[in-house]
Design a protein around this motif. Structure first.
Motif, PDB file in Angstrom:
ATOM      1  N   SER A 164      11.214 -29.234  45.395  1.00  0.00           N
ATOM      2  CA  SER A 164      12.574 -29.187  44.856  1.00  0.00           C
ATOM      3  C   SER A 164      12.564 -29.466  43.354  1.00  0.00           C
ATOM      4  O   SER A 164      13.294 -28.833  42.578  1.00  0.00           O
ATOM      5  N   TRP A 165      11.740 -30.417  42.944  1.00  0.00           N
ATOM      6  CA  TRP A 165      11.618 -30.767  41.524  1.00  0.00           C
ATOM      7  C   TRP A 165      11.121 -29.572  40.710  1.00  0.00           C
ATOM      8  O   TRP A 165      11.682 -29.248  39.664  1.00  0.00           O
ATOM      9  N   PHE A 166      10.098 -28.890  41.219  1.00  0.00           N
ATOM     10  CA  PHE A 166       9.554 -27.744  40.489  1.00  0.00           C
ATOM     11  C   PHE A 166      10.548 -26.588  40.460  1.00  0.00           C
ATOM     12  O   PHE A 166      10.721 -25.925  39.424  1.00  0.00           O
ATOM     13  N   LEU A 167      11.207 -26.348  41.565  1.00  0.00           N
ATOM     14  CA  LEU A 167      12.184 -25.257  41.613  1.00  0.00           C
ATOM     15  C   LEU A 167      13.342 -25.501  40.654  1.00  0.00           C
ATOM     16  O   LEU A 167      13.898 -24.553  40.085  1.00  0.00           O
ATOM     17  N   PHE A 168      13.710 -26.752  40.470  1.00  0.00           N
ATOM     18  CA  PHE A 168      14.775 -27.075  39.517  1.00  0.00           C
ATOM     19  C   PHE A 168      14.409 -26.563  38.122  1.00  0.00           C
ATOM     20  O   PHE A 168      15.231 -25.935  37.441  1.00  0.00           O
ATOM     21  N   TYR A 169      13.175 -26.798  37.693  1.00  0.00           N
ATOM     22  CA  TYR A 169      12.755 -26.379  36.360  1.00  0.00           C
ATOM     23  C   TYR A 169      12.536 -24.866  36.285  1.00  0.00           C
ATOM     24  O   TYR A 169      12.766 -24.252  35.241  1.00  0.00           O
ATOM     25  N   ALA A 170      12.119 -24.251  37.387  1.00  0.00           N
ATOM     26  CA  ALA A 170      11.997 -22.794  37.397  1.00  0.00           C
ATOM     27  C   ALA A 170      13.379 -22.148  37.260  1.00  0.00           C
ATOM     28  O   ALA A 170      13.547 -21.171  36.513  1.00  0.00           O
TER      29      ALA A 170
END
Length: 323
Positions: free
Chosen positions: A269-275
Protein backbone atom coordinates in the motif's frame (compact mmCIF):
# COMPACT_ATOMS: atom_id res chain seq x y z
CA UNK A 1 77.54 12.94 3.05
CA UNK A 2 77.42 15.36 0.08
CA UNK A 3 77.60 14.26 -3.53
CA UNK A 4 80.44 16.43 -4.87
CA UNK A 5 79.42 16.14 -8.52
CA UNK A 6 75.93 17.50 -7.95
CA UNK A 7 76.36 19.42 -4.73
CA UNK A 8 73.54 17.60 -2.92
CA UNK A 9 73.15 14.97 -0.30
CA UNK A 10 73.22 11.27 -1.34
CA UNK A 11 70.05 10.79 0.62
CA UNK A 12 68.10 12.62 -2.10
CA UNK A 13 69.58 10.74 -5.04
CA UNK A 14 67.40 7.67 -4.57
CA UNK A 15 63.65 7.09 -3.92
CA UNK A 16 62.94 6.60 -0.26
CA UNK A 17 61.66 2.99 0.14
CA UNK A 18 59.30 4.30 2.79
CA UNK A 19 57.66 6.54 0.17
CA UNK A 20 57.68 3.89 -2.56
CA UNK A 21 55.63 1.42 -0.53
CA UNK A 22 52.65 3.74 0.03
CA UNK A 23 52.62 4.62 -3.68
CA UNK A 24 52.64 0.96 -4.62
CA UNK A 25 49.90 0.22 -2.11
CA UNK A 26 47.73 3.05 -3.43
CA UNK A 27 48.22 1.81 -6.99
CA UNK A 28 47.26 -1.74 -5.98
CA UNK A 29 44.14 -0.42 -4.27
CA UNK A 30 43.17 1.54 -7.38
CA UNK A 31 43.57 -1.55 -9.56
CA UNK A 32 41.56 -3.75 -7.20
CA UNK A 33 38.92 -1.03 -6.89
CA UNK A 34 38.62 -0.81 -10.67
CA UNK A 35 38.04 -4.54 -11.03
CA UNK A 36 35.50 -4.50 -8.22
CA UNK A 37 33.71 -1.60 -9.93
CA UNK A 38 33.38 -3.73 -13.07
CA UNK A 39 31.10 -6.08 -11.13
CA UNK A 40 28.71 -3.21 -10.21
CA UNK A 41 28.51 -3.92 -6.45
CA UNK A 42 25.38 -1.79 -6.00
CA UNK A 43 23.52 -4.01 -8.46
CA UNK A 44 24.69 -7.14 -6.64
CA UNK A 45 22.96 -5.90 -3.48
CA UNK A 46 19.74 -7.24 -5.00
CA UNK A 47 21.32 -10.69 -4.79
CA UNK A 48 21.76 -10.37 -1.03
CA UNK A 49 18.31 -8.86 -0.47
CA UNK A 50 16.46 -11.64 -2.28
CA UNK A 51 18.57 -14.81 -2.19
CA UNK A 52 18.74 -15.27 1.58
CA UNK A 53 14.97 -14.86 2.18
CA UNK A 54 14.30 -17.29 -0.67
CA UNK A 55 16.54 -19.83 1.05
CA UNK A 56 14.77 -19.22 4.38
CA UNK A 57 11.38 -19.76 2.75
CA UNK A 58 12.57 -22.93 1.02
CA UNK A 59 13.77 -24.36 4.34
CA UNK A 60 10.96 -22.74 6.38
CA UNK A 61 13.68 -22.21 8.98
CA UNK A 62 17.26 -20.91 9.05
CA UNK A 63 19.32 -22.91 6.51
CA UNK A 64 22.89 -24.02 7.11
CA UNK A 65 25.16 -20.94 7.40
CA UNK A 66 27.71 -22.70 5.20
CA UNK A 67 25.10 -23.30 2.50
CA UNK A 68 24.05 -19.64 2.65
CA UNK A 69 27.67 -18.47 2.39
CA UNK A 70 28.50 -20.81 -0.49
CA UNK A 71 25.36 -19.79 -2.39
CA UNK A 72 26.02 -16.09 -1.88
CA UNK A 73 29.67 -16.36 -2.94
CA UNK A 74 28.81 -18.36 -6.04
CA UNK A 75 25.88 -16.10 -6.86
CA UNK A 76 27.96 -12.97 -6.36
CA UNK A 77 30.60 -14.31 -8.73
CA UNK A 78 27.94 -15.07 -11.34
CA UNK A 79 26.38 -11.61 -11.03
CA UNK A 80 29.83 -10.00 -11.14
CA UNK A 81 30.65 -11.94 -14.29
CA UNK A 82 27.45 -10.82 -16.03
CA UNK A 83 27.95 -7.21 -14.98
CA UNK A 84 31.59 -7.13 -16.06
CA UNK A 85 30.70 -8.61 -19.46
CA UNK A 86 27.99 -5.95 -19.74
CA UNK A 87 30.63 -3.27 -19.09
CA UNK A 88 32.80 -4.70 -21.89
CA UNK A 89 29.96 -4.78 -24.41
CA UNK A 90 28.43 -1.42 -23.43
CA UNK A 91 31.65 0.58 -23.11
CA UNK A 92 30.63 2.74 -26.09
CA UNK A 93 27.29 3.58 -24.44
CA UNK A 94 28.87 4.24 -21.06
CA UNK A 95 31.17 6.86 -22.59
CA UNK A 96 28.31 9.16 -23.56
CA UNK A 97 26.13 8.76 -20.46
CA UNK A 98 26.80 11.00 -17.49
CA UNK A 99 25.57 8.29 -15.12
CA UNK A 100 28.13 5.74 -16.35
CA UNK A 101 31.06 7.76 -17.67
CA UNK A 102 33.18 6.99 -14.60
CA UNK A 103 33.10 3.23 -15.10
CA UNK A 104 36.52 1.54 -15.35
CA UNK A 105 36.57 0.84 -19.09
CA UNK A 106 35.54 4.41 -19.87
CA UNK A 107 38.35 5.77 -17.72
CA UNK A 108 40.83 3.17 -19.05
CA UNK A 109 41.40 1.93 -15.50
CA UNK A 110 41.23 -1.65 -16.78
CA UNK A 111 42.29 -2.86 -20.26
CA UNK A 112 39.34 -4.22 -22.24
CA UNK A 113 41.03 -7.61 -22.74
CA UNK A 114 41.75 -7.92 -19.02
CA UNK A 115 38.14 -7.06 -18.20
CA UNK A 116 36.91 -9.80 -20.54
CA UNK A 117 39.25 -12.40 -19.03
CA UNK A 118 38.23 -11.31 -15.52
CA UNK A 119 34.53 -11.62 -16.36
CA UNK A 120 34.91 -15.08 -17.92
CA UNK A 121 37.00 -16.27 -14.98
CA UNK A 122 34.31 -15.12 -12.56
CA UNK A 123 31.66 -16.98 -14.55
CA UNK A 124 33.61 -20.23 -14.60
CA UNK A 125 34.46 -19.77 -10.93
CA UNK A 126 30.81 -19.30 -10.05
CA UNK A 127 29.87 -22.58 -11.74
CA UNK A 128 32.67 -24.43 -9.96
CA UNK A 129 31.80 -22.88 -6.59
CA UNK A 130 28.11 -23.71 -6.82
CA UNK A 131 28.65 -27.17 -8.32
CA UNK A 132 31.12 -28.35 -5.68
CA UNK A 133 29.58 -26.67 -2.63
CA UNK A 134 25.85 -26.41 -3.39
CA UNK A 135 24.43 -28.54 -6.22
CA UNK A 136 24.40 -28.91 -9.99
CA UNK A 137 21.01 -27.26 -10.48
CA UNK A 138 22.10 -24.04 -8.76
CA UNK A 139 25.30 -24.00 -10.82
CA UNK A 140 23.45 -24.50 -14.12
CA UNK A 141 20.89 -21.80 -13.25
CA UNK A 142 23.70 -19.34 -12.49
CA UNK A 143 25.37 -19.93 -15.85
CA UNK A 144 22.02 -19.73 -17.64
CA UNK A 145 21.44 -16.37 -15.98
CA UNK A 146 24.78 -15.02 -17.21
CA UNK A 147 24.09 -16.20 -20.76
CA UNK A 148 20.57 -14.73 -20.76
CA UNK A 149 21.76 -11.38 -19.43
CA UNK A 150 24.49 -11.07 -22.04
CA UNK A 151 23.01 -12.67 -25.17
CA UNK A 152 19.33 -11.83 -24.73
CA UNK A 153 19.29 -8.56 -22.79
CA UNK A 154 22.62 -6.82 -23.55
CA UNK A 155 23.18 -7.91 -27.16
CA UNK A 156 19.60 -8.20 -28.43
CA UNK A 157 17.03 -6.30 -26.38
CA UNK A 158 18.77 -3.31 -24.81
CA UNK A 159 19.46 -1.32 -27.99
CA UNK A 160 16.43 -2.48 -29.99
CA UNK A 161 13.22 -2.27 -27.97
CA UNK A 162 11.59 -0.21 -25.24
CA UNK A 163 10.60 -3.53 -23.66
CA UNK A 164 14.26 -4.23 -22.91
CA UNK A 165 14.01 -4.05 -19.12
CA UNK A 166 10.72 -5.95 -19.04
CA UNK A 167 12.05 -9.15 -20.57
CA UNK A 168 15.72 -8.56 -19.90
CA UNK A 169 14.91 -8.02 -16.24
CA UNK A 170 14.27 -11.76 -15.93
CA UNK A 171 17.99 -12.17 -15.27
CA UNK A 172 17.66 -10.11 -12.09
CA UNK A 173 14.87 -12.41 -10.90
CA UNK A 174 17.03 -15.52 -10.92
CA UNK A 175 18.75 -15.15 -7.51
CA UNK A 176 15.54 -16.25 -5.74
CA UNK A 177 15.30 -19.32 -7.96
CA UNK A 178 18.97 -20.16 -7.39
CA UNK A 179 18.50 -19.71 -3.63
CA UNK A 180 15.49 -22.03 -3.62
CA UNK A 181 17.34 -24.61 -5.72
CA UNK A 182 20.33 -24.42 -3.37
CA UNK A 183 18.16 -25.55 -0.44
CA UNK A 184 15.79 -28.00 -2.11
CA UNK A 185 17.59 -29.17 -5.25
CA UNK A 186 14.37 -28.38 -7.14
CA UNK A 187 12.37 -25.39 -8.36
CA UNK A 188 8.84 -25.22 -6.93
CA UNK A 189 5.91 -22.81 -7.15
CA UNK A 190 7.01 -20.35 -4.40
CA UNK A 191 10.25 -19.81 -6.33
CA UNK A 192 8.25 -18.91 -9.44
CA UNK A 193 6.07 -16.51 -7.43
CA UNK A 194 9.14 -14.74 -6.00
CA UNK A 195 10.58 -14.63 -9.53
CA UNK A 196 7.38 -12.94 -10.75
CA UNK A 197 7.39 -10.41 -7.89
CA UNK A 198 10.86 -9.20 -8.92
CA UNK A 199 9.93 -9.44 -12.60
CA UNK A 200 7.06 -6.98 -12.12
CA UNK A 201 9.11 -4.86 -9.69
CA UNK A 202 11.89 -4.28 -12.25
CA UNK A 203 10.02 -2.00 -14.75
CA UNK A 204 8.78 0.54 -12.16
CA UNK A 205 12.23 0.54 -10.55
CA UNK A 206 14.14 0.98 -13.82
CA UNK A 207 11.73 3.30 -15.61
CA UNK A 208 11.73 5.68 -12.63
CA UNK A 209 15.51 5.89 -12.97
CA UNK A 210 15.24 6.26 -16.74
CA UNK A 211 12.80 9.17 -16.34
CA UNK A 212 15.52 11.00 -14.42
CA UNK A 213 18.26 10.12 -16.93
CA UNK A 214 16.13 10.27 -20.08
CA UNK A 215 18.62 12.55 -21.89
CA UNK A 216 21.45 10.16 -21.12
CA UNK A 217 19.65 7.22 -22.70
CA UNK A 218 18.55 9.28 -25.69
CA UNK A 219 22.11 10.47 -26.29
CA UNK A 220 23.34 6.88 -26.11
CA UNK A 221 20.66 5.65 -28.53
CA UNK A 222 19.09 3.29 -25.98
CA UNK A 223 15.29 3.16 -26.52
CA UNK A 224 14.25 3.10 -22.87
CA UNK A 225 10.52 3.68 -22.47
CA UNK A 226 10.90 7.29 -21.23
CA UNK A 227 12.87 8.05 -24.42
CA UNK A 228 10.24 6.78 -26.87
CA UNK A 229 7.01 7.47 -24.95
CA UNK A 230 5.38 10.38 -23.16
CA UNK A 231 5.92 10.89 -19.45
CA UNK A 232 2.24 10.17 -18.83
CA UNK A 233 2.47 6.83 -20.62
CA UNK A 234 5.56 5.88 -18.63
CA UNK A 235 3.94 6.84 -15.32
CA UNK A 236 0.82 4.84 -16.26
CA UNK A 237 2.93 1.78 -17.04
CA UNK A 238 4.77 2.18 -13.75
CA UNK A 239 1.44 2.25 -11.95
CA UNK A 240 0.10 -0.82 -13.76
CA UNK A 241 3.21 -2.89 -13.07
CA UNK A 242 3.20 -1.75 -9.44
CA UNK A 243 -0.35 -3.04 -8.93
CA UNK A 244 0.48 -6.35 -10.59
CA UNK A 245 3.63 -6.66 -8.46
CA UNK A 246 1.75 -6.12 -5.20
CA UNK A 247 -0.88 -8.61 -6.31
CA UNK A 248 1.78 -11.24 -6.92
CA UNK A 249 3.24 -10.77 -3.45
CA UNK A 250 -0.07 -12.01 -2.03
CA UNK A 251 0.29 -15.32 -3.87
CA UNK A 252 2.93 -16.28 -1.30
CA UNK A 253 0.35 -16.24 1.50
CA UNK A 254 -0.25 -20.02 1.45
CA UNK A 255 3.46 -20.60 2.16
CA UNK A 256 3.77 -17.89 4.83
CA UNK A 257 2.07 -16.64 7.99
CA UNK A 258 0.16 -13.56 9.11
CA UNK A 259 3.49 -11.79 9.67
CA UNK A 260 4.50 -11.77 6.02
CA UNK A 261 0.89 -11.08 4.98
CA UNK A 262 0.80 -7.95 7.14
CA UNK A 263 4.04 -6.56 5.75
CA UNK A 264 3.08 -7.46 2.17
CA UNK A 265 -0.18 -5.50 2.47
CA UNK A 266 1.27 -2.51 4.35
CA UNK A 267 4.45 -2.18 2.28
CA UNK A 268 2.50 -2.72 -0.92
CA UNK A 269 0.00 0.00 0.00
CA UNK A 270 2.88 2.35 0.84
CA UNK A 271 4.56 1.76 -2.52
CA UNK A 272 1.33 2.09 -4.47
CA UNK A 273 0.68 5.43 -2.80
CA UNK A 274 3.90 6.83 -4.26
CA UNK A 275 3.29 5.23 -7.66
CA UNK A 276 -0.13 6.91 -7.77
CA UNK A 277 1.41 10.19 -6.64
CA UNK A 278 3.94 10.08 -9.48
CA UNK A 279 1.22 9.35 -12.04
CA UNK A 280 -0.98 12.14 -10.67
CA UNK A 281 1.88 14.66 -10.77
CA UNK A 282 2.70 13.78 -14.38
CA UNK A 283 -0.94 14.07 -15.45
CA UNK A 284 -1.28 17.48 -13.78
CA UNK A 285 1.95 18.70 -15.32
CA UNK A 286 3.56 19.58 -12.00
CA UNK A 287 7.11 18.85 -10.92
CA UNK A 288 7.77 15.13 -10.64
CA UNK A 289 10.43 13.34 -8.62
CA UNK A 290 10.86 9.91 -10.22
CA UNK A 291 14.03 9.23 -8.19
CA UNK A 292 11.90 9.29 -5.04
CA UNK A 293 10.00 6.28 -6.39
CA UNK A 294 13.26 4.67 -7.52
CA UNK A 295 14.75 4.81 -4.03
CA UNK A 296 11.49 3.71 -2.43
CA UNK A 297 11.36 0.72 -4.75
CA UNK A 298 14.63 -0.49 -3.22
CA UNK A 299 13.28 0.06 0.27
CA UNK A 300 10.04 -1.73 -0.60
CA UNK A 301 11.83 -4.81 -1.91
CA UNK A 302 14.06 -4.91 1.17
CA UNK A 303 11.07 -4.68 3.54
CA UNK A 304 9.14 -7.35 1.66
CA UNK A 305 11.95 -9.91 1.55
CA UNK A 306 13.17 -9.18 5.08
CA UNK A 307 9.62 -9.88 6.27
CA UNK A 308 9.72 -13.11 4.28
CA UNK A 309 13.00 -14.11 5.93
CA UNK A 310 11.83 -13.31 9.47
CA UNK A 311 8.51 -15.07 8.89
CA UNK A 312 10.34 -18.20 7.74
CA UNK A 313 13.02 -18.07 10.46
CA UNK A 314 10.39 -17.86 13.22
CA UNK A 315 8.47 -20.72 11.65
CA UNK A 316 4.97 -19.44 12.36
CA UNK A 317 2.09 -21.60 11.09
CA UNK A 318 1.40 -20.91 7.42
CA UNK A 319 -1.93 -19.57 6.27
CA UNK A 320 -2.33 -22.36 3.73
CA UNK A 321 -5.01 -20.50 1.83
CA UNK A 322 -6.46 -22.37 -1.18
CA UNK A 323 -5.96 -20.78 -4.59
Amino acid sequence: MVNAAHGRSDSTSAVDPGEERPRGLRRARRIVGAYVALTKPQVIELLLVTTIPAMFLAARTIPSPWLILATLVGGTMAAGSANALNCVIDADIDKVMNRTKRRPLVRDSVPRRNALVFALALGLGSFAMLYFTVNLLAAVLAIATILFYIFVYTLVLKRRTAQNVVWGGAAGCMPVVIGWAAVTGTVQWPAFVMFAVIFFWTPPHTWALAMKYRDDYERAGVPMLPVVATAEHVARQILIYSWVMVGWTLLLLPATSWLYASFAVLAGSWFLFYAHRLYSAVRRGVETKPMALFHRSNTYLMILFCALAVDSAIGLPTLGLPF
